[in-house]
Motif scaffolding. Structure first.
Motif, PDB file in Angstrom:
ATOM      1  N   LEU A  60      -8.069 -10.574   2.772  1.00 62.26           N
ATOM      2  CA  LEU A  60      -7.720 -11.414   3.914  1.00 62.26           C
ATOM      3  C   LEU A  60      -6.587 -10.768   4.709  1.00 62.26           C
ATOM      4  O   LEU A  60      -5.816  -9.962   4.164  1.00 62.26           O
ATOM      5  N   PRO A  61      -6.448 -11.105   5.967  1.00 62.83           N
ATOM      6  CA  PRO A  61      -5.349 -10.540   6.763  1.00 62.83           C
ATOM      7  C   PRO A  61      -4.002 -11.123   6.349  1.00 62.83           C
ATOM      8  O   PRO A  61      -3.933 -12.212   5.771  1.00 62.83           O
ATOM      9  N   VAL A  62      -2.953 -10.398   6.656  1.00 61.96           N
ATOM     10  CA  VAL A  62      -1.606 -10.893   6.384  1.00 61.96           C
ATOM     11  C   VAL A  62      -1.342 -12.083   7.302  1.00 61.96           C
ATOM     12  O   VAL A  62      -1.527 -11.983   8.515  1.00 61.96           O
ATOM     13  N   PRO A  63      -0.924 -13.231   6.760  1.00 63.45           N
ATOM     14  CA  PRO A  63      -0.670 -14.406   7.612  1.00 63.45           C
ATOM     15  C   PRO A  63       0.401 -14.132   8.663  1.00 63.45           C
ATOM     16  O   PRO A  63       1.373 -13.415   8.418  1.00 63.45           O
ATOM     17  N   GLU A  64       0.218 -14.709   9.828  1.00 65.75           N
ATOM     18  CA  GLU A  64       1.159 -14.506  10.922  1.00 65.75           C
ATOM     19  C   GLU A  64       2.566 -14.964  10.547  1.00 65.75           C
ATOM     20  O   GLU A  64       3.558 -14.359  10.971  1.00 65.75           O
ATOM     21  N   ARG A  65       2.678 -16.043   9.756  1.00 66.86           N
ATOM     22  CA  ARG A  65       4.007 -16.543   9.402  1.00 66.86           C
ATOM     23  C   ARG A  65       4.764 -15.530   8.545  1.00 66.86           C
ATOM     24  O   ARG A  65       6.004 -15.492   8.560  1.00 66.86           O
ATOM     25  N   VAL A  66       4.053 -14.734   7.781  1.00 64.13           N
ATOM     26  CA  VAL A  66       4.701 -13.689   6.988  1.00 64.13           C
ATOM     27  C   VAL A  66       5.251 -12.609   7.907  1.00 64.13           C
ATOM     28  O   VAL A  66       6.410 -12.192   7.787  1.00 64.13           O
ATOM     29  N   LEU A  67       4.441 -12.139   8.831  1.00 66.64           N
ATOM     30  CA  LEU A  67       4.883 -11.102   9.767  1.00 66.64           C
ATOM     31  C   LEU A  67       6.049 -11.578  10.621  1.00 66.64           C
ATOM     32  O   LEU A  67       6.938 -10.791  10.976  1.00 66.64           O
ATOM     33  N   ALA A  68       6.067 -12.869  10.930  1.00 64.28           N
ATOM     34  CA  ALA A  68       7.104 -13.397  11.823  1.00 64.28           C
ATOM     35  C   ALA A  68       8.391 -13.750  11.090  1.00 64.28           C
ATOM     36  O   ALA A  68       9.493 -13.555  11.624  1.00 64.28           O
ATOM     37  N   ASP A  69       8.289 -14.269   9.863  1.00 61.67           N
ATOM     38  CA  ASP A  69       9.454 -14.913   9.240  1.00 61.67           C
ATOM     39  C   ASP A  69       9.920 -14.304   7.924  1.00 61.67           C
ATOM     40  O   ASP A  69      11.019 -14.630   7.464  1.00 61.67           O
ATOM     41  N   TYR A  70       9.128 -13.446   7.280  1.00 64.06           N
ATOM     42  CA  TYR A  70       9.567 -12.911   5.988  1.00 64.06           C
ATOM     43  C   TYR A  70      10.695 -11.892   6.194  1.00 64.06           C
ATOM     44  O   TYR A  70      10.624 -11.051   7.102  1.00 64.06           O
ATOM     45  N   PRO A  71      11.745 -11.930   5.375  1.00 67.48           N
ATOM     46  CA  PRO A  71      12.878 -11.003   5.546  1.00 67.48           C
ATOM     47  C   PRO A  71      12.593  -9.620   4.958  1.00 67.48           C
ATOM     48  O   PRO A  71      13.126  -9.232   3.925  1.00 67.48           O
ATOM     49  N   PHE A  72      11.745  -8.848   5.622  1.00 72.58           N
ATOM     50  CA  PHE A  72      11.385  -7.522   5.125  1.00 72.58           C
ATOM     51  C   PHE A  72      12.601  -6.613   4.989  1.00 72.58           C
ATOM     52  O   PHE A  72      12.595  -5.673   4.186  1.00 72.58           O
ATOM     53  N   ALA A  73      13.639  -6.870   5.773  1.00 72.83           N
ATOM     54  CA  ALA A  73      14.827  -6.013   5.721  1.00 72.83           C
ATOM     55  C   ALA A  73      15.500  -6.044   4.352  1.00 72.83           C
ATOM     56  O   ALA A  73      16.203  -5.089   3.990  1.00 72.83           O
ATOM     57  N   TYR A  74      15.302  -7.111   3.572  1.00 72.39           N
ATOM     58  CA  TYR A  74      15.841  -7.114   2.201  1.00 72.39           C
ATOM     59  C   TYR A  74      15.340  -5.896   1.432  1.00 72.39           C
ATOM     60  O   TYR A  74      16.079  -5.252   0.687  1.00 72.39           O
ATOM     61  N   GLY A  75      14.052  -5.627   1.567  1.00 80.19           N
ATOM     62  CA  GLY A  75      13.438  -4.546   0.802  1.00 80.19           C
ATOM     63  C   GLY A  75      13.843  -3.162   1.246  1.00 80.19           C
ATOM     64  O   GLY A  75      13.500  -2.176   0.587  1.00 80.19           O
ATOM     65  N   GLU A  76      14.568  -3.049   2.359  1.00 78.99           N
ATOM     66  CA  GLU A  76      15.041  -1.762   2.842  1.00 78.99           C
ATOM     67  C   GLU A  76      16.423  -1.408   2.292  1.00 78.99           C
ATOM     68  O   GLU A  76      16.923  -0.307   2.529  1.00 78.99           O
ATOM     69  N   ARG A  77      17.041  -2.318   1.570  1.00 81.38           N
ATOM     70  CA  ARG A  77      18.355  -2.050   0.980  1.00 81.38           C
ATOM     71  C   ARG A  77      18.198  -1.214  -0.286  1.00 81.38           C
ATOM     72  O   ARG A  77      17.318  -1.492  -1.106  1.00 81.38           O
ATOM     73  N   PRO A  78      19.032  -0.214  -0.503  1.00 75.02           N
ATOM     74  CA  PRO A  78      18.939   0.572  -1.743  1.00 75.02           C
ATOM     75  C   PRO A  78      19.029  -0.285  -3.002  1.00 75.02           C
ATOM     76  O   PRO A  78      18.355   0.003  -3.999  1.00 75.02           O
ATOM     77  N   SER A  79      19.831  -1.351  -2.970  1.00 79.48           N
ATOM     78  CA  SER A  79      19.987  -2.190  -4.164  1.00 79.48           C
ATOM     79  C   SER A  79      18.677  -2.864  -4.551  1.00 79.48           C
ATOM     80  O   SER A  79      18.311  -2.900  -5.737  1.00 79.48           O
ATOM     81  N   GLN A  80      17.932  -3.376  -3.560  1.00 77.13           N
ATOM     82  CA  GLN A  80      16.670  -4.041  -3.888  1.00 77.13           C
ATOM     83  C   GLN A  80      15.578  -3.021  -4.213  1.00 77.13           C
ATOM     84  O   GLN A  80      14.743  -3.272  -5.093  1.00 77.13           O
ATOM     85  N   MET A  81      15.585  -1.885  -3.535  1.00 74.27           N
ATOM     86  CA  MET A  81      14.626  -0.836  -3.880  1.00 74.27           C
ATOM     87  C   MET A  81      14.846  -0.351  -5.309  1.00 74.27           C
ATOM     88  O   MET A  81      13.890  -0.076  -6.042  1.00 74.27           O
ATOM     89  N   ARG A  82      16.109  -0.254  -5.718  1.00 68.42           N
ATOM     90  CA  ARG A  82      16.409   0.167  -7.079  1.00 68.42           C
ATOM     91  C   ARG A  82      15.898  -0.851  -8.092  1.00 68.42           C
ATOM     92  O   ARG A  82      15.319  -0.496  -9.124  1.00 68.42           O
ATOM     93  N   ALA A  83      16.082  -2.136  -7.800  1.00 65.38           N
ATOM     94  CA  ALA A  83      15.606  -3.180  -8.703  1.00 65.38           C
ATOM     95  C   ALA A  83      14.085  -3.133  -8.828  1.00 65.38           C
ATOM     96  O   ALA A  83      13.533  -3.216  -9.939  1.00 65.38           O
TER      97      ALA A  83
END
Length: 344
Positions: free
Chosen positions: A220-243
């Motif tokens: 299925l396609p990625v829901p629009e609410r995910v693309l609009a509202d999910y905090p993807f920037a969290y996953g760009e932090r070295p601390s979260q990538m390390r976890a």
């Protein structure tokens, strides 16, 4: 006036020059990653729940629903955060009659992940149990997704029966060799890992994220609410990538450690899995586990992939209700296959 020859770099001199330039570039990338991470945490996506400190770990969590209702602990998967559970609509679907507790696991969102300790599933299960005691919650149902099912299972297998039952979605339960786990786990390796995270981590994650996201939601396609509202920037932090990398690196061994205990489970368990899941094959994990867990109920959801909580709230809530109902009754002797409700 005499001509002045331009400076000439010998082959021996080029090495230090190149290393210096590389060090400057790496330092700049690391500084940018640090500033970006701070801006994400303080400005773009500040905490929107409560925070408690448990065994030296800061746990950020959101609580929804009546305080006197039966409690549910939601445990998110690898690379995600509590916003995944909230955006999916599953928590909202349960909040009318359940006390829904949704934490960021250590290293994700706004929860800390102090170095020098283990965060294997069993260790996180103990931490989640201590967290529940800290906020005054007893014997909840635990609902886990993906990597979070390992934590939920470890809690369900605790002989002290700290949870009343478990609902497991799209889980990984048996050791499986996968090349993607090896590659994505590289940032967890000593020396090389931190260098990768602080220099190449952010641009690499930005390039990979759309493909990984599509893979998780496929077919299925990625829901629009995910693309609009999910905090993807969290996953760009070295601390979260390390976890995330560290959890992928221990995934196989963690499943190996738990398998010997599956038959000893004494609390009711329900298993749900998308029949079209490309990330975790249901036949290798959920269907196999259903045969080992006493009295387990299993539902395969046709037409769905890994992210079933975004599309099958009715089926999942029905499993939650049914598992809550079995919590005070003896478990059956064999798994029962139940027909799922139609996905929304």
């Amino acid at each position: 006036m005499a001509d002045i020859d331009p400076p000439r770099f010998t082959e021996a001199a080029l090495g230090p020059v190149a290393l210096g330039a590389l060090a400057i570039a790496a330092g700049g990338a690391a500084l940018y990653a640090f500033v970006h991470g701070r801006r994400v945490e303080r400005e773009r996506h500040p905490p929107h729940g409560r925070t408690v400190r448990v065994d030296g770990v800061r746990i950020h969590y959101v609580e929804v629903g009546p305080a006197d209702a039966p409690p549910i602990l939601f445990v998110h998967g690898n690379g995600a955060c509590l916003d995944d559970m909230l955006l999916s609509g599953l928590v909202g679907a349960c909040a009318g009659r359940y006390r829904c507790i949704v934490p960021d696991r250590p290293g994700y969102g706004h929860s800390s992940r102090p170095r020098g300790r283990s965060y294997a599933p069993e260790d996180q299960a103990e931490l989640m149990s201590a967290f529940l005691r800290e906020i005054g919650v007893e014997a909840p149902l635990v609902v886990g997704h993906s990597w979070g099912t390992l934590v939920a299972l470890a809690m369900a297998l605790d002989p002290r029966a700290l949870v009343c039952g478990a609902v497991l979605m799209s889980g990984y339960y048996y050791p499986q060799d996968r090349s993607d786990i090896f590659v994505m786990g590289l940032p967890a390796t000593p020396v090389i890992g931190p260098a990768l995270l602080w220099t190449l981590g952010l641009p690499t994650m930005r390039r990979m994220a759309p493909r990984l996201l599509g893979h998780m939601f496929d077919p299925l396609p990625v829901p629009e609410r995910v693309l609009a509202d999910y905090p993807f920037a969290y996953g760009e932090r070295p601390s979260q990538m390390r976890a995330a990398a560290a959890e992928l690196a221990v995934m196989r061994d963690a499943a190996t450690d738990l398998t010997a205990r599956y038959a000893s489970c004494v609390v009711p368990v329900s298993l749900l899995h998308g029949a079209e899941d490309k990330a975790m094959a249901p036949a290798l994990h959920t269907q196999r586990l259903a045969a080992e867990l006493p009295g387990a109920r299993v539902a395969l959801l046709p037409g769905l992939g890994h992210m079933i909580h975004y599309f099958a709230q009715d089926a999942i809530v029905a499993a939650i209700d049914e598992t809550m109902g079995r919590a005070c009754r003896p478990a059956a002797s064999s798994p029962e296959v139940v027909a799922p409700r139609a996905a929304e």
